[in-house]
Write a protein that holds these residues in place. Structure first.
Motif, PDB file in Angstrom:
ATOM      1  N   GLU A 212      -4.254  53.884 -32.430  1.00 55.84           N
ATOM      2  CA  GLU A 212      -3.762  55.198 -32.798  1.00 55.84           C
ATOM      3  C   GLU A 212      -2.340  55.082 -33.323  1.00 55.84           C
ATOM      4  OE1 GLU A 212      -3.809  57.697 -29.357  1.00 55.84           O
ATOM      5  OE2 GLU A 212      -1.976  56.849 -28.530  1.00 55.84           O
ATOM      6  N   GLN A 213      -1.862  56.140 -33.952  1.00 53.97           N
ATOM      7  CA  GLN A 213      -0.506  56.143 -34.493  1.00 53.97           C
ATOM      8  C   GLN A 213       0.489  55.878 -33.368  1.00 53.97           C
ATOM      9  OE1 GLN A 213       0.473  59.677 -36.641  1.00 53.97           O
ATOM     10  NE2 GLN A 213       2.415  58.897 -37.407  1.00 53.97           N
ATOM     11  N   GLY A 214       1.448  55.003 -33.634  1.00 50.73           N
ATOM     12  CA  GLY A 214       2.436  54.639 -32.627  1.00 50.73           C
ATOM     13  C   GLY A 214       2.077  53.383 -31.862  1.00 50.73           C
ATOM     14  N   SER A 215       0.919  52.786 -32.190  1.00 51.56           N
ATOM     15  CA  SER A 215       0.484  51.547 -31.543  1.00 51.56           C
ATOM     16  C   SER A 215      -0.047  50.582 -32.591  1.00 51.56           C
ATOM     17  CB  SER A 215      -0.604  51.820 -30.492  1.00 51.56           C
ATOM     18  OG  SER A 215      -0.120  52.611 -29.438  1.00 51.56           O
ATOM     19  N   ARG A 216      -0.086  49.299 -32.214  1.00 56.45           N
ATOM     20  CA  ARG A 216      -0.687  48.266 -33.042  1.00 56.45           C
ATOM     21  C   ARG A 216      -1.682  47.481 -32.202  1.00 56.45           C
ATOM     22  NH1 ARG A 216      -0.904  47.694 -38.300  1.00 56.45           N
ATOM     23  NH2 ARG A 216      -1.084  45.443 -37.974  1.00 56.45           N
ATOM     24  N   LEU A 217      -2.757  47.002 -32.868  1.00 51.22           N
ATOM     25  CA  LEU A 217      -3.734  46.165 -32.183  1.00 51.22           C
ATOM     26  C   LEU A 217      -3.265  44.714 -32.152  1.00 51.22           C
ATOM     27  CD1 LEU A 217      -7.395  47.033 -33.320  1.00 51.22           C
ATOM     28  CD2 LEU A 217      -6.335  47.468 -31.099  1.00 51.22           C
ATOM     29  N   ARG A 218      -3.605  44.045 -31.062  1.00 51.34           N
ATOM     30  CA  ARG A 218      -3.448  42.603 -30.950  1.00 51.34           C
ATOM     31  C   ARG A 218      -4.778  42.033 -30.447  1.00 51.34           C
ATOM     32  NH1 ARG A 218       0.879  43.442 -33.225  1.00 51.34           N
ATOM     33  NH2 ARG A 218       2.924  42.824 -32.431  1.00 51.34           N
ATOM     34  N   VAL A 274      -8.319  42.193 -26.341  1.00 50.24           N
ATOM     35  CA  VAL A 274      -7.868  43.119 -27.374  1.00 50.24           C
ATOM     36  C   VAL A 274      -6.993  44.172 -26.708  1.00 50.24           C
ATOM     37  CG1 VAL A 274      -8.582  44.626 -29.257  1.00 50.24           C
ATOM     38  CG2 VAL A 274     -10.059  42.718 -28.568  1.00 50.24           C
ATOM     39  N   TYR A 275      -5.778  44.345 -27.204  1.00 50.87           N
ATOM     40  CA  TYR A 275      -4.851  45.259 -26.536  1.00 50.87           C
ATOM     41  C   TYR A 275      -3.944  45.911 -27.569  1.00 50.87           C
ATOM     42  CZ  TYR A 275      -1.712  41.173 -26.852  1.00 50.87           C
ATOM     43  OH  TYR A 275      -0.962  40.111 -27.288  1.00 50.87           O
ATOM     44  N   THR A 276      -3.180  46.889 -27.125  1.00 56.46           N
ATOM     45  CA  THR A 276      -2.242  47.580 -28.004  1.00 56.46           C
ATOM     46  C   THR A 276      -0.813  47.317 -27.573  1.00 56.46           C
ATOM     47  OG1 THR A 276      -2.454  49.599 -26.665  1.00 56.46           O
ATOM     48  CG2 THR A 276      -3.835  49.429 -28.640  1.00 56.46           C
ATOM     49  N   VAL A 277       0.077  47.356 -28.548  1.00 51.95           N
ATOM     50  CA  VAL A 277       1.514  47.250 -28.297  1.00 51.95           C
ATOM     51  C   VAL A 277       2.198  48.403 -29.018  1.00 51.95           C
ATOM     52  CG1 VAL A 277       1.466  44.744 -28.045  1.00 51.95           C
ATOM     53  CG2 VAL A 277       1.845  45.738 -30.298  1.00 51.95           C
ATOM     54  N   PRO A 278       3.387  48.793 -28.570  1.00 52.43           N
ATOM     55  CA  PRO A 278       4.093  49.880 -29.252  1.00 52.43           C
ATOM     56  C   PRO A 278       4.448  49.504 -30.681  1.00 52.43           C
ATOM     57  CG  PRO A 278       5.050  49.436 -27.086  1.00 52.43           C
ATOM     58  CD  PRO A 278       4.115  48.320 -27.372  1.00 52.43           C
TER      59      PRO A 278
END
Length: 466
Positions: A212-218, A274-278
């Motif tokens: 979602e907006q404000g996050s990036r996938l790793r 699979v995770y998100t970062v700011p």
């Protein structure tokens, strides 16, 4: 596209926009056990307010484009619902890439005539890595319904963390992953990060993932081996005090540390994390290996650079053992029997299990950061005498260092047979070769009494270049 359509339905359910009055479902009077449910809309709103806290503190993550909303579960009888709400869609960190739902119990307050009144209780947030999904359809007081089991494309929010299986068959290049070589290990768990990506989209068996907006996938690809399950040295039940506590893997992103649940990791295999970062991000991401227990240790390495930000014992910065082993044998005599002492394996580390007396086991630990415990595994072969003599013969087996000194024995494991099946000695952490052999001596053993044990041929030199 079903996921996208479902996300739109949920969005419209929350906003009430984009649908004409003619197509709006009719409001329903929900019932519990045949009685009218009073103020059902208020219960939905109160549960949603409570769910906002679980999202804020990262107990669950957003997993859809629409706002998280709370629904009643239909029982199969017209207008009848269960005595709890289900709030979602969300993702419980550590589960898969599908949607989870948080149950919110309802407590009965009063009954008046044919009407019953409830109040919202605290959300029952599942444990990390544990899924929670209702069965059957969900309904709101305005008559809207959804099927929570429908597969969806997900929009991953803050604190999203999925651990997904990987059969290891597809190369990194085919998956859009860059090659990475990061290793962390202790004596109960090993892991190797082999791939890393920063994708806009990631395809899973459960649907398509976007941040979602404000996050990036790793995406991290890693191999894992749970040595407490695969290493025979830990297959004991009679430990002194508590059994060794399984080590833990965790991911740390700026402002958050999240455990990778052990039951989501294979005994020996590969996974995608699979995770998100700011976005934008401040600070590094790290993989953390925590060795638990009385002699605890935390190791930490940045991803994807591989930069170590800890100071681990030197032995944990080298491999634990050879990939292949030739299994050499020293011929010995045990009384009147000609037998062999075959070396079946080596393991070097910070901790190794050893036997205490005749019944219990304990976990020996190095005495200093520049030391290592070397375990030499042994098998008696040939014309074996009928005696359990490992506790007596273990002290005749020595490990000699390149400078000619004898490495101190810190313990052994034995249980039947004329020889122990492992001895453990302490050596310098950078030791690259040793010699192993049995020295002549007389032992007093069960059933046979005093027996002369002596070597027939020379000691065995073992290379530790692994």
């Amino acid at each position: 596209m079903r996921g996208a359509v479902l996300g739109l339905v949920v969005l419209l359910a929350v906003t009430g926009c984009g649908t004409s009055a003619k197509t709006q479902p009719a409001a329903v009077q929900l019932r519990v056990d045949g009685m009218k449910l009073a103020d059902a809309s208020d219960l939905q709103a109160q549960a949603e307010a409570q769910l906002a806290y679980t999202l804020e503190y990262g107990y669950v993550a957003r997993a859809g484009a629409a706002a998280v909303s709370c629904w009643f579960a239909k029982t199969g009888v017209e207008a009848e619902v269960d005595k709890r709400l289900w709030c979602g869609p969300v993702q419980v960190p550590g589960t898969g890439a599908g949607t989870d739902w948080v149950p919110v119990p309802l407590k009965e307050v009063t009954k008046t005539g044919d009407e019953v009144r409830y109040e919202v209780q605290s959300p029952q947030v599942p444990e990390k890595g544990k899924r929670s999904t209702p069965t059957g359809k969900l309904v709101r007081t305005d008559g809207k319904e959804i099927d929570p089991s429908s597969q969806q494309d997900l929009t991953a929010g803050r604190d999203f963390l999925a651990v997904l299986p990987d059969d290891g068959k597809r190369p990194n290049a085919d998956l859009g992953l860059g090659n990475v070589d990061i290793k962390l290990r202790d004596d109960l768990l090993t892991t190797a990060v082999t791939g890393w990506a920063n994708p806009d989209i990631w395809y899973t068996a459960e649907g398509t993932l976007r941040a979602e907006q404000g996050s990036r996938l790793r995406v991290v690809r890693m191999k894992v081996e749970k040595l407490w399950e695969t290493d025979s040295g830990f297959h004991r039940t009679n430990w002194q005090g508590f059994a060794p506590q399984p080590s833990e893997l965790a991911l740390e992103v700026p402002g958050k540390r999240q455990l990778l649940p052990a039951d989501r990791l294979p005994a020996n295999g590969s996974v995608f994390v699979v995770y998100t970062v700011p976005d934008p991000q401040e600070g590094a991401e790290s993989l953390i290996l925590g060795s638990l227990g009385a002699k605890s240790l935390e190791q930490k390495v940045e991803i994807p650079s591989g930069k170590r930000t800890d100071n681990p014992p030197r032995v944990l910065q080298r491999s634990a053992g050879p990939n292949q082993f030739a299994e050499p044998t020293q011929k010995i005599r045990f009384g009147g029997n000609a037998i062999g002492m075959k070396i079946t394996g080596l393991r070097i580390g910070r901790q190794r299990p050893v036997k205490l007396g005749e019944s219990q086991y304990d976990l020996a630990t190095i005495s200093a950061p520049d030391k290592a415990l070397l375990e030499v595994r042994i098998e008696a072969t040939g014309d074996l005498p009928d005696t359990a003599a490992g506790s007596a013969t273990k002290d005749l087996i020595t490990v000699t260092l390149p400078d000619g000194s004898t490495a101190p024995q810190v313990g052994a494991r034995y249980d039947g047979g004329p020889l122990p099946f492992a001895i453990v000695v302490e050596v310098p952490a950078d030791t690259r070769s040793v010699s192993v052999g049995l020295n002549e001596g007389t032992v007093d053993v069960p059933r046979l009494g005093k027996q002369l044990v002596s070597p027939v041929d020379s000691r065995i030199t073992l290379a530790l270049e692994f």
